[in-house]
Motif scaffolding. Structure first.
Motif, mmCIF file in Angstrom:
data_model
loop_
_atom_site.group_PDB
_atom_site.id
_atom_site.type_symbol
_atom_site.label_atom_id
_atom_site.label_comp_id
_atom_site.label_asym_id
_atom_site.label_seq_id
_atom_site.Cartn_x
_atom_site.Cartn_y
_atom_site.Cartn_z
ATOM 1 N N UNK A 80 0.837 -1.201 0.000
ATOM 2 C CA UNK A 80 0.000 0.000 0.000
ATOM 3 C C UNK A 80 0.870 1.249 0.000
ATOM 4 N N UNK A 81 1.952 1.228 0.769
ATOM 5 C CA UNK A 81 2.870 2.370 0.793
ATOM 6 C C UNK A 81 3.540 2.553 -0.563
ATOM 7 N N UNK A 82 3.915 1.446 -1.219
ATOM 8 C CA UNK A 82 4.538 1.528 -2.548
ATOM 9 C C UNK A 82 3.574 2.141 -3.554
ATOM 10 N N UNK A 83 2.313 1.748 -3.490
ATOM 11 C CA UNK A 83 1.313 2.309 -4.406
ATOM 12 C C UNK A 83 1.039 3.776 -4.079
ATOM 13 N N UNK A 84 1.066 4.118 -2.780
ATOM 14 C CA UNK A 84 0.924 5.523 -2.403
ATOM 15 C C UNK A 84 2.059 6.365 -2.939
ATOM 16 N N UNK A 85 3.271 5.815 -2.896
ATOM 17 C CA UNK A 85 4.428 6.509 -3.473
ATOM 18 C C UNK A 85 4.246 6.708 -4.967
ATOM 19 N N UNK A 86 3.706 5.696 -5.650
ATOM 20 C CA UNK A 86 3.469 5.804 -7.089
ATOM 21 C C UNK A 86 2.478 6.924 -7.410
ATOM 22 N N UNK A 87 1.449 7.066 -6.571
ATOM 23 C CA UNK A 87 0.479 8.151 -6.770
ATOM 24 C C UNK A 87 1.165 9.508 -6.623
ATOM 25 N N UNK A 88 2.004 9.636 -5.608
ATOM 26 C CA UNK A 88 2.718 10.899 -5.393
ATOM 27 C C UNK A 88 3.662 11.197 -6.551
ATOM 28 N N UNK A 89 4.480 10.209 -6.948
ATOM 29 C CA UNK A 89 5.453 10.428 -8.013
ATOM 30 C C UNK A 89 4.763 10.675 -9.353
ATOM 31 N N UNK A 90 3.671 9.951 -9.610
ATOM 32 C CA UNK A 90 2.970 10.118 -10.878
ATOM 33 C C UNK A 90 2.353 11.490 -11.027
ATOM 34 N N UNK A 91 1.781 12.008 -9.954
ATOM 35 C CA UNK A 91 1.203 13.354 -9.989
ATOM 36 C C UNK A 91 2.299 14.405 -10.079
ATOM 37 N N UNK A 92 3.393 14.186 -9.347
ATOM 38 C CA UNK A 92 4.497 15.139 -9.368
ATOM 39 C C UNK A 92 5.115 15.260 -10.754
ATOM 40 N N UNK A 93 5.175 14.151 -11.486
ATOM 41 C CA UNK A 93 5.820 14.192 -12.800
ATOM 42 C C UNK A 93 5.092 15.110 -13.766
ATOM 43 N N UNK A 94 3.759 15.180 -13.654
ATOM 44 C CA UNK A 94 2.993 16.101 -14.514
ATOM 45 C C UNK A 94 3.399 17.540 -14.208
ATOM 46 N N UNK A 95 3.437 17.878 -12.928
ATOM 47 C CA UNK A 95 3.783 19.243 -12.526
ATOM 48 C C UNK A 95 5.218 19.596 -12.895
ATOM 49 N N UNK A 96 6.141 18.671 -12.683
ATOM 50 C CA UNK A 96 7.546 18.956 -12.949
ATOM 51 C C UNK A 96 7.855 19.042 -14.439
ATOM 52 N N UNK A 97 7.190 18.222 -15.245
ATOM 53 C CA UNK A 97 7.420 18.275 -16.680
ATOM 54 C C UNK A 97 6.976 19.618 -17.254
ATOM 55 N N UNK A 98 5.826 20.108 -16.798
ATOM 56 C CA UNK A 98 5.344 21.415 -17.251
ATOM 57 C C UNK A 98 6.319 22.512 -16.827
ATOM 58 N N UNK A 99 6.787 22.457 -15.574
ATOM 59 C CA UNK A 99 7.700 23.477 -15.067
ATOM 60 C C UNK A 99 9.030 23.449 -15.797
ATOM 61 N N UNK A 100 9.548 22.252 -16.080
ATOM 62 C CA UNK A 100 10.840 22.138 -16.761
ATOM 63 C C UNK A 100 10.769 22.706 -18.168
ATOM 64 N N UNK A 101 9.654 22.464 -18.855
ATOM 65 C CA UNK A 101 9.505 22.988 -20.205
ATOM 66 C C UNK A 101 9.301 24.503 -20.207
ATOM 67 N N UNK A 102 8.703 25.027 -19.141
ATOM 68 C CA UNK A 102 8.453 26.463 -19.076
ATOM 69 C C UNK A 102 9.688 27.253 -18.671
ATOM 70 N N UNK A 103 10.674 26.564 -18.077
ATOM 71 C CA UNK A 103 11.896 27.246 -17.653
ATOM 72 C C UNK A 103 12.721 27.678 -18.862
ATOM 73 N N UNK A 104 13.525 28.730 -18.683
ATOM 74 C CA UNK A 104 14.384 29.188 -19.772
ATOM 75 C C UNK A 104 15.392 28.111 -20.130
ATOM 76 N N UNK A 105 15.692 27.945 -21.427
ATOM 77 C CA UNK A 105 16.651 26.915 -21.845
ATOM 78 C C UNK A 105 17.995 27.109 -21.156
ATOM 79 N N UNK A 106 18.653 25.986 -20.889
ATOM 80 C CA UNK A 106 19.948 26.046 -20.229
ATOM 81 C C UNK A 106 21.088 25.869 -21.205
ATOM 82 N N UNK A 107 22.166 25.304 -20.714
ATOM 83 C CA UNK A 107 23.375 25.158 -21.522
ATOM 84 C C UNK A 107 23.277 23.996 -22.494
#
Length: 275
Positions: free
Chosen positions: A2-29
């Motif tokens: 149950x804890x492993x599946x809870x972690x999957x829910x957290x990581x799966x939701x976080x990936x949506x938010x982080x992918x959007x933020x990474x693409x919106x950030x100014x390009x790097x090197x």
């Protein structure tokens, strides 16, 4: 589990938010090891919210790794892509085809088989050589990330995703090798270096190139290697007579997750959208 599946829910939701933020950030090197890109992403609320969910998921992951085999936890974490797909469909209006809904069902079926077949965590404590090897792998992850920065976009994303997944895999194994806050345990430093390298490289992978390729590499990197280490060196075993079910469940869950790899891709920002 149950804890492993809870972690999957957290990581799966976080990936949506982080992918959007990474693409919106100014390009790097363009380097795979671009700390400035990570700092720019941290200025966005989506990335910070994702980090918060990652923190909760990490705590749940530690609890899971203390009670069930690494291969079961790894497959459950790969299922975070199914969570990402469902969250994208609900919150971002992404449409899932029938085959993709079927892939979500396949992931769930694989996890059910794993849950039925998994025994308790192995009793192996891990040798000093294994702990030093993990530390070396974590350092290699950073080196690969630096070299991958010069590759064309698609192979760059795949290599960075695979390296990031390997870094997170180092974290999974290291958790099992840390009994307490001992500063002389190489596994502690492997955990810190592997986790930091994983976040750094994954952010770079999400920022440019095929995020689908990066996500597929991430799934492979954080499941297969750690599962092998758990079985070979730490004594992880399935329930008596259910090895076939554990192997089948692991393969089915990972295959279903790979079929959903495109849901690491962030949606296009609408004109005038703010970070």
């Amino acid at each position: 589990m149950i804890c492993a599946l809870g972690a999957a829910v957290c990581f799966g939701t976080a990936s949506v938010l982080q992918a959007v933020a990474a693409r919106a950030a100014e390009p790097g090197t363009g380097s795979g090891v671009d700390t400035a890109l990570l700092l720019r992403a941290l200025r966005q609320w989506r990335y910070l919210a994702g980090l918060g969910l990652d923190g909760v998921g990490f705590v749940l992951q530690i609890v899971a790794l203390r009670h069930i085999p690494i291969y079961a936890v790894g497959a459950a974490l790969a299922a975070s892509l199914a969570v990402t797909a469902v969250v994208s469909a609900r919150l971002l209006g992404t449409r899932l085809s029938r085959s993709e809904w079927a892939a979500v069902a396949v992931v769930c079926a694989g996890l059910l088989m794993l849950g039925l077949a998994s025994g308790e965590e192995g009793s192996g404590e891990g040798s000093l050589e294994l702990k030093l090897g993990l530390l070396a792998v974590a350092g290699l992850v950073l080196l690969v990330g630096a070299v991958a920065g010069g590759l064309p976009d698609r192979p760059r994303a795949l290599v960075l995703g695979l390296a990031a997944g390997t870094g997170f895999g180092v974290v999974e194994v290291s958790v099992r090798l840390i009994d307490g806050p001992s500063l002389t345990n190489p596994a502690l430093y492997a955990l810190l270096l592997g986790g930091g390298a994983g976040f750094l490289l994954l952010t770079s992978a999400l920022q440019r190139g095929s995020v689908t390729a990066a996500t597929a590499g991430l799934v492979l990197g954080e499941t297969i290697g750690p599962a092998a280490v758990g079985v070979i060196w730490l004594g992880d075993r399935p329930r008596e007579g259910l090895a076939w079910l554990a192997v089948t469940g692991f393969a089915v869950a990972v295959a279903g997750a790979l079929a959903l790899a495109r849901f690491g891709e962030p949606p296009a920002e609408e004109p005038g959208a703010t970070s």
